[in-house]
Design a protein around this motif. Structure first.
Motif, PDB file in Angstrom:
ATOM      1  N   ALA A  96       0.873  -1.187   0.000  1.00  0.00           N
ATOM      2  CA  ALA A  96       0.000   0.000   0.000  1.00  0.00           C
ATOM      3  C   ALA A  96       0.903   1.227   0.000  1.00  0.00           C
ATOM      4  CB  ALA A  96      -0.904  -0.016   1.228  1.00  0.00           C
ATOM      5  N   SER A  97       0.656   2.135  -0.922  1.00  0.00           N
ATOM      6  CA  SER A  97       1.541   3.289  -1.087  1.00  0.00           C
ATOM      7  C   SER A  97       0.824   4.600  -0.822  1.00  0.00           C
ATOM      8  CB  SER A  97       2.098   3.331  -2.512  1.00  0.00           C
ATOM      9  OG  SER A  97       2.802   2.158  -2.804  1.00  0.00           O
ATOM     10  N   THR A  98       1.538   5.521  -0.217  1.00  0.00           N
ATOM     11  CA  THR A  98       1.020   6.876  -0.048  1.00  0.00           C
ATOM     12  C   THR A  98       1.326   7.664  -1.325  1.00  0.00           C
ATOM     13  OG1 THR A  98       3.088   7.776   0.842  1.00  0.00           O
ATOM     14  CG2 THR A  98       1.510   6.817   2.435  1.00  0.00           C
ATOM     15  N   PRO A  99       0.610   8.746  -1.560  1.00  0.00           N
ATOM     16  CA  PRO A  99       0.945   9.588  -2.713  1.00  0.00           C
ATOM     17  C   PRO A  99       2.394  10.086  -2.654  1.00  0.00           C
ATOM     18  CG  PRO A  99      -1.217  10.192  -1.868  1.00  0.00           C
ATOM     19  CD  PRO A  99      -0.622   9.211  -0.889  1.00  0.00           C
ATOM     20  N   GLU A 100       2.891  10.364  -1.450  1.00  0.00           N
ATOM     21  CA  GLU A 100       4.269  10.842  -1.302  1.00  0.00           C
ATOM     22  C   GLU A 100       5.279   9.770  -1.718  1.00  0.00           C
ATOM     23  OE1 GLU A 100       1.532  13.097   1.181  1.00  0.00           O
ATOM     24  OE2 GLU A 100       1.952  10.954   1.178  1.00  0.00           O
ATOM     25  N   GLU A 101       5.011   8.515  -1.378  1.00  0.00           N
ATOM     26  CA  GLU A 101       5.904   7.427  -1.785  1.00  0.00           C
ATOM     27  C   GLU A 101       5.910   7.279  -3.303  1.00  0.00           C
ATOM     28  OE1 GLU A 101       5.358   4.657   2.223  1.00  0.00           O
ATOM     29  OE2 GLU A 101       4.150   4.248   0.442  1.00  0.00           O
ATOM     30  N   LEU A 102       4.725   7.353  -3.922  1.00  0.00           N
ATOM     31  CA  LEU A 102       4.639   7.229  -5.383  1.00  0.00           C
ATOM     32  C   LEU A 102       5.307   8.415  -6.077  1.00  0.00           C
ATOM     33  CD1 LEU A 102       1.011   5.843  -5.765  1.00  0.00           C
ATOM     34  CD2 LEU A 102       3.166   4.576  -5.953  1.00  0.00           C
ATOM     35  N   ASP A 103       5.131   9.607  -5.538  1.00  0.00           N
ATOM     36  CA  ASP A 103       5.811  10.780  -6.100  1.00  0.00           C
ATOM     37  C   ASP A 103       7.323  10.599  -6.030  1.00  0.00           C
ATOM     38  OD1 ASP A 103       3.432  12.053  -6.667  1.00  0.00           O
ATOM     39  OD2 ASP A 103       3.532  13.431  -4.961  1.00  0.00           O
ATOM     40  N   PHE A 104       7.801  10.111  -4.890  1.00  0.00           N
ATOM     41  CA  PHE A 104       9.239   9.902  -4.720  1.00  0.00           C
ATOM     42  C   PHE A 104       9.773   8.906  -5.754  1.00  0.00           C
ATOM     43  CE2 PHE A 104      12.675   7.275  -3.016  1.00  0.00           C
ATOM     44  CZ  PHE A 104      13.647   8.235  -2.790  1.00  0.00           C
ATOM     45  N   ASP A 117      10.789   0.160  -7.338  1.00  0.00           N
ATOM     46  CA  ASP A 117       9.402  -0.277  -7.238  1.00  0.00           C
ATOM     47  C   ASP A 117       8.771   0.321  -5.976  1.00  0.00           C
ATOM     48  OD1 ASP A 117       8.994  -2.723  -5.034  1.00  0.00           O
ATOM     49  OD2 ASP A 117      11.055  -2.290  -5.643  1.00  0.00           O
ATOM     50  N   PRO A 118       7.452   0.497  -5.959  1.00  0.00           N
ATOM     51  CA  PRO A 118       6.798   1.108  -4.803  1.00  0.00           C
ATOM     52  C   PRO A 118       6.533   0.148  -3.642  1.00  0.00           C
ATOM     53  CG  PRO A 118       5.204   0.743  -6.540  1.00  0.00           C
ATOM     54  CD  PRO A 118       6.553   0.349  -7.093  1.00  0.00           C
ATOM     55  N   VAL A 119       6.800  -1.135  -3.816  1.00  0.00           N
ATOM     56  CA  VAL A 119       6.516  -2.121  -2.768  1.00  0.00           C
ATOM     57  C   VAL A 119       7.745  -2.366  -1.894  1.00  0.00           C
ATOM     58  CG1 VAL A 119       5.795  -4.500  -2.298  1.00  0.00           C
ATOM     59  CG2 VAL A 119       4.745  -3.224  -4.178  1.00  0.00           C
ATOM     60  N   TYR A 120       8.914  -2.469  -2.500  1.00  0.00           N
ATOM     61  CA  TYR A 120      10.126  -2.792  -1.745  1.00  0.00           C
ATOM     62  C   TYR A 120      11.154  -1.651  -1.778  1.00  0.00           C
ATOM     63  CZ  TYR A 120       8.351  -7.566  -1.614  1.00  0.00           C
ATOM     64  OH  TYR A 120       7.580  -8.664  -1.403  1.00  0.00           O
ATOM     65  N   SER A 121      11.966  -1.611  -2.816  1.00  0.00           N
ATOM     66  CA  SER A 121      13.099  -0.678  -2.851  1.00  0.00           C
ATOM     67  C   SER A 121      12.683   0.786  -2.782  1.00  0.00           C
ATOM     68  CB  SER A 121      13.955  -0.925  -4.095  1.00  0.00           C
ATOM     69  OG  SER A 121      14.600  -2.173  -3.991  1.00  0.00           O
ATOM     70  N   TYR A 157       3.552  -2.930 -11.565  1.00  0.00           N
ATOM     71  CA  TYR A 157       2.345  -3.183 -12.348  1.00  0.00           C
ATOM     72  C   TYR A 157       1.076  -2.752 -11.629  1.00  0.00           C
ATOM     73  CZ  TYR A 157       5.322  -5.665 -15.565  1.00  0.00           C
ATOM     74  OH  TYR A 157       6.304  -5.972 -16.451  1.00  0.00           O
ATOM     75  N   ASP A 158       0.991  -3.031 -10.369  1.00  0.00           N
ATOM     76  CA  ASP A 158      -0.206  -2.699  -9.605  1.00  0.00           C
ATOM     77  C   ASP A 158      -0.392  -1.193  -9.450  1.00  0.00           C
ATOM     78  OD1 ASP A 158      -2.486  -3.337  -7.965  1.00  0.00           O
ATOM     79  OD2 ASP A 158      -1.258  -2.789  -6.233  1.00  0.00           O
ATOM     80  N   LYS A 159       0.694  -0.448  -9.520  1.00  0.00           N
ATOM     81  CA  LYS A 159       0.646   1.002  -9.306  1.00  0.00           C
ATOM     82  C   LYS A 159       0.774   1.777 -10.617  1.00  0.00           C
ATOM     83  CE  LYS A 159       1.001   0.435  -4.785  1.00  0.00           C
ATOM     84  NZ  LYS A 159      -0.098  -0.304  -4.289  1.00  0.00           N
ATOM     85  N   VAL A 164       1.808   6.720 -13.641  1.00  0.00           N
ATOM     86  CA  VAL A 164       1.700   7.456 -14.905  1.00  0.00           C
ATOM     87  C   VAL A 164       1.157   8.860 -14.639  1.00  0.00           C
ATOM     88  CG1 VAL A 164       0.423   7.586 -17.090  1.00  0.00           C
ATOM     89  CG2 VAL A 164       1.527   5.461 -16.415  1.00  0.00           C
ATOM     90  N   ASP A 165       0.155   8.974 -13.772  1.00  0.00           N
ATOM     91  CA  ASP A 165      -0.386  10.298 -13.452  1.00  0.00           C
ATOM     92  C   ASP A 165       0.699  11.200 -12.877  1.00  0.00           C
ATOM     93  OD1 ASP A 165      -2.869   9.493 -14.331  1.00  0.00           O
ATOM     94  OD2 ASP A 165      -3.641   9.061 -12.323  1.00  0.00           O
ATOM     95  N   THR A 166       1.494  10.672 -11.971  1.00  0.00           N
ATOM     96  CA  THR A 166       2.576  11.460 -11.372  1.00  0.00           C
ATOM     97  C   THR A 166       3.626  11.807 -12.413  1.00  0.00           C
ATOM     98  OG1 THR A 166       2.229  10.420  -9.230  1.00  0.00           O
ATOM     99  CG2 THR A 166       4.352  11.479  -9.573  1.00  0.00           C
ATOM    100  N   LEU A 167       4.020  10.846 -13.238  1.00  0.00           N
ATOM    101  CA  LEU A 167       5.036  11.098 -14.259  1.00  0.00           C
ATOM    102  C   LEU A 167       4.565  12.146 -15.263  1.00  0.00           C
ATOM    103  CD1 LEU A 167       6.425   7.517 -14.896  1.00  0.00           C
ATOM    104  CD2 LEU A 167       7.652   9.452 -13.904  1.00  0.00           C
ATOM    105  N   ASN A 168       3.296  12.119 -15.612  1.00  0.00           N
ATOM    106  CA  ASN A 168       2.774  13.110 -16.551  1.00  0.00           C
ATOM    107  C   ASN A 168       2.848  14.521 -15.980  1.00  0.00           C
ATOM    108  OD1 ASN A 168       2.237  11.338 -18.613  1.00  0.00           O
ATOM    109  ND2 ASN A 168       0.126  10.971 -17.955  1.00  0.00           N
TER     110      ASN A 168
END
Length: 189
Positions: A96-104, A117-121, A157-159, A164-168
């Motif tokens: 489970a990822s926070t928006p801040e983790e995905l942005d990072f 990857d957003p799950v481990y590293s 894959y799950d994220k 993509v939204d963040t990268l855009n």
């Protein structure tokens, strides 16, 4: 100089405990075998992305015992706690990822060319930098820190859509529509 000390800290994601056992025990035993004293052994940081630190300390000690670990002055549990620091990095929970983790993770890929990857590293490095380093920045200033990227690409894959939204938002690069699906941000070829 004794020839040791190239690394001050080794940091990695810890999901099951197997990697933590291999890295922590391997580094400590290799340095000790080569004649290093305790102060010359890098501090090994396992960033636990699912369970609590106590679970990982116990599990790594269990692995060491099962491998036949022996030490003249301490049991496996004491040795593990002396040579491994486990930090809580699970955030919202496993996978489970926070928006801040995905942005990072997204910004790190754009800025460095290294995909986490957003799950481990990715989660491990994010929490190391935003919690551990920020709590004691002097400990890491001017030090050699190795972040051991252990993979985990399948966690992307799950994220996908969230990434993509963040990268855009941060990158002008557009995805090519190679399969003719016509995604909203894709360029038709």
């Amino acid at each position: 100089s004794s020839g040791f000390g190239y690394l001050d800290h080794v940091v990695f994601a810890c999901g099951s405990g197997g990697t933590a056992a291999g890295i922590a025990l391997g580094i400590a035993l290799a340095y000790l075998h080569a004649g290093a004293d305790s102060a010359e052994i890098p501090i090994v940081h396992a960033m636990g992305v699912c369970d609590d630190p106590e679970y990982f300390y116990d599990y790594v000690a269990k692995i060491a015992d099962e491998m036949g670990f022996t030490h003249s002055s301490m049991d496996a549990g004491e040795f593990v706690r002396q040579h491994l620091v486990v930090h809580q990095a699970k955030g919202l929970g496993y996978a489970a990822s926070t928006p801040e983790e995905l942005d990072f993770v997204s910004k790190f890929a754009v800025e460095t060319g290294v995909v986490l990857d957003p799950v481990y590293s990715g989660k491990a490095l994010y929490h190391f930098l935003t919690q551990v380093v920020q709590e004691d920045s002097d400990e890491y200033q001017g030090k050699n820190v190795l972040f051991w990227h252990t993979g985990g690409a399948l966690g992307l894959y799950d994220k996908g859509e969230a990434l993509v939204d963040t990268l855009n938002q941060i990158s002008p690069v557009k995805r090519l529509d190679v399969y003719g699906k016509g995604g909203k941000d894709e360029v038709k070829i």
